[in-house]
Every structure is written in C-alpha cells, then in structure tokens.
Design a protein around this motif. Structure first.
Motif, PDB file in Angstrom:
ATOM      1  N   ASP A 113       0.850  -1.291   0.006  1.00 26.40           N
ATOM      2  CA  ASP A 113      -0.061   0.071  -0.063  1.00 26.40           C
ATOM      3  C   ASP A 113       0.787   1.292   0.000  1.00 26.40           C
ATOM      4  OD1 ASP A 113      -2.313  -1.864   0.169  1.00 26.40           O
ATOM      5  OD2 ASP A 113      -2.862  -1.025   2.173  1.00 26.40           O
ATOM      6  N   VAL A 114       0.357   2.107  -0.580  1.00 25.57           N
ATOM      7  CA  VAL A 114       1.027   3.763  -0.545  1.00 25.57           C
ATOM      8  C   VAL A 114       0.056   4.645   0.162  1.00 25.57           C
ATOM      9  CG1 VAL A 114       0.203   4.131  -3.032  1.00 25.57           C
ATOM     10  CG2 VAL A 114       2.293   5.230  -2.118  1.00 25.57           C
ATOM     11  N   PHE A 115       0.736   5.428   0.735  1.00 30.26           N
ATOM     12  CA  PHE A 115      -0.045   6.402   1.199  1.00 30.26           C
ATOM     13  C   PHE A 115       0.088   8.105   0.801  1.00 30.26           C
ATOM     14  CE2 PHE A 115      -0.024   3.395   4.714  1.00 30.26           C
ATOM     15  CZ  PHE A 115      -0.804   3.599   5.693  1.00 30.26           C
ATOM     16  N   VAL A 116      -1.108   8.498   0.531  1.00 30.36           N
ATOM     17  CA  VAL A 116      -1.275  10.006   0.172  1.00 30.36           C
ATOM     18  C   VAL A 116      -2.014  10.817   1.238  1.00 30.36           C
ATOM     19  CG1 VAL A 116      -2.107  11.462  -1.833  1.00 30.36           C
ATOM     20  CG2 VAL A 116      -1.679   8.826  -2.003  1.00 30.36           C
ATOM     21  N   ILE A 117      -1.302  11.703   2.070  1.00 23.84           N
ATOM     22  CA  ILE A 117      -1.755  12.543   3.076  1.00 23.84           C
ATOM     23  C   ILE A 117      -1.807  14.008   2.576  1.00 23.84           C
ATOM     24  CG2 ILE A 117      -1.361  12.914   5.522  1.00 23.84           C
ATOM     25  CD1 ILE A 117       0.293  10.370   5.430  1.00 23.84           C
TER      26      ILE A 117
END
Length: 250
Positions: A113-117
C-alpha cells in the motif's frame, strides 16, 4: 482592496494553471510512479486528511471517475471500528499524536500500500504521526501541503517534524500562509484556496495513474458513476477483488 467573485476566480485560475503546467512538465511523475507501482503490486492507495483536508481523501477514494483500489482513512474510524466513544471526536483530535496507533490498528493496511496524505499546515500530530507510521512500516508517502504555510509554523508532533520532512514525494498545493487569498480589510481575509487546489491535485494524480496504465496496455481499475445504468454492477465486480481492504462508509 478587492474581493469580488472574479478576484477569487483569478486566484484559483492562476494556481490551477500552474499546477497543470507543472504536471504536464513531469512534476507529478514521481508520485504517479509510486501509485502505479503500488497498484501493479496489488496494493491500495491509502488516503488521509483531517479537517477540510479530508475532502482531498474523498477525492482520491471512492468516487466516480476515480481509482477503485483506494481507501479513505478518517479519524472517526477509531469510533466506528474501534473502542472509542463519539465524545473523543473533537476539533482538537487532529492535533493528538496518540490517535495514530489506534487509527492504524483499525485501518485495513496491507503490504504494497502507498499513502497519500493531505494537510495544508502539515504539522498536526495525527498527520505527521500517520506519515511516520507509514514510513516505519515500509510504505511510501506522498504529501500534499502548503510549503509556504508549513515553513512558517511549528510542528505539533513530538518528533519535531513536518509532513513535508517525512514524505518521499511532496506536492505543493500553492496555498498562501493562512490559506485565504483575498484581503477584505486590514485584518480580515477570505477566499481559502487549498481545498480547490488539493481537489485538482487529486484528479491530476488519478488521471496520471489511469493514463500511465492505459498507455502500457493495461486496463486501469476505474469507478463509473453508480447513478448510471450498470454502474453498481461494474463497481462491485472490481471492488470484490480487494475484499475487506476498501471502506466505503458514510
């Protein structure tokens, strides 16, 4: 001092044009590569924002014309999916670092998974805490923040870090310090812009991922509107590939 609807339009247009030109010139390519890589590896895009920046996460996850392997993390998840009572959901919760461990414990995070914050200020405890948690657990982090604002305020996380100092890729939402763009009087300003630019950035990222996959001969997993014939059926089939990893609650 001028503050007409057209003044606000010009403030928005100038920033959106700059974001589009930057994206066309490759400024978002590194972020798009991380997102495409995660999807190709079976990962999900985890979107997080608090306050008005939660609107950014809503633009990323679960909307028509958007990518299906996306999940929106929200502070209220510690009530909806955890053991906390609703009275914990105060306006100051986003500043609390302690919320991160509880939030991540009830979030459907998996390998690749990759996080976009998103955070205009990029300094609140929950925002920085989630970014640090993601990095510590091997997940790439893409930040959307106001570089002008975050550079002028002190971090509220015990680490002393800002979101922009934790993320692998930083995207400037081009909002000014304080967010408002139009000065009404000497002490009063209005015309906040970060929600407008952040929504545009979210769509630029989505478009970039879809175009990259399509140009490679792949079929990007996209939502179609549930309010057109066949929409629900199309979306449900693709959502089923991710089982319980996507939340689409209210």
């Amino acid at each position: 001092m001028s503050a007409s609807p057209y003044d606000l339009l010009r403030e928005a247009e100038s920033r959106l044009e700059r974001l589009a030109a930057d994206a066309d010139g490759g400024a978002l390519d590194s972020a798009i590569a991380l997102l495409v890589g995660a999807l190709r590896a079976g990962g999900v895009i985890q979107a997080f924002g608090t306050g008005h920046s939660e609107a950014f996460a809503m633009e990323i996850a679960g909307r028509a014309g958007g990518l299906i392997p996306t999940n929106r993390i929200a502070l209220r998840d510690i009530v909806l999916h955890g053991d906390r009572s609703a009275d914990v959901l105060t306006g100051s919760l986003e500043r609390e670092p302690w919320v991160v461990d509880e939030l991540m414990a009830v979030s459907p995070i998996a390998e690749n998974d990759v996080f976009v914050i998103a955070s205009n200020s990029g300094v609140n405890g929950s925002i920085v805490g989630v970014a640090l948690w993601a990095k510590e657990h091997g997940h790439p982090v893409i930040a959307v923040t106001s570089l002008q604002h975050t550079s002028r305020v002190e971090p509220k996380h015990p680490s002393g870090k800002r979101l922009s100092e934790v993320a692998d890729v930083v995207i400037d939402n081009l909002a000014p310090y304080g967010d408002a763009t139009l000065q009404l009087t000497e002490n009063i300003s209005a015309g906040a812009i970060s929600s407008i630019t952040a929504a545009f950035i979210a769509q630029l990222l989505t478009l970039g991922v879809a175009r990259t996959m399509a140009e490679a001969g792949e079929v990007p997993p996209m939502y179609i509107s549930a309010n057109i014939p066949g929409g629900d059926e199309h979306n449900s089939v693709l959502e089923a590939r991710y089982l319980d990893r996507l939340r689409r609650g209210a």
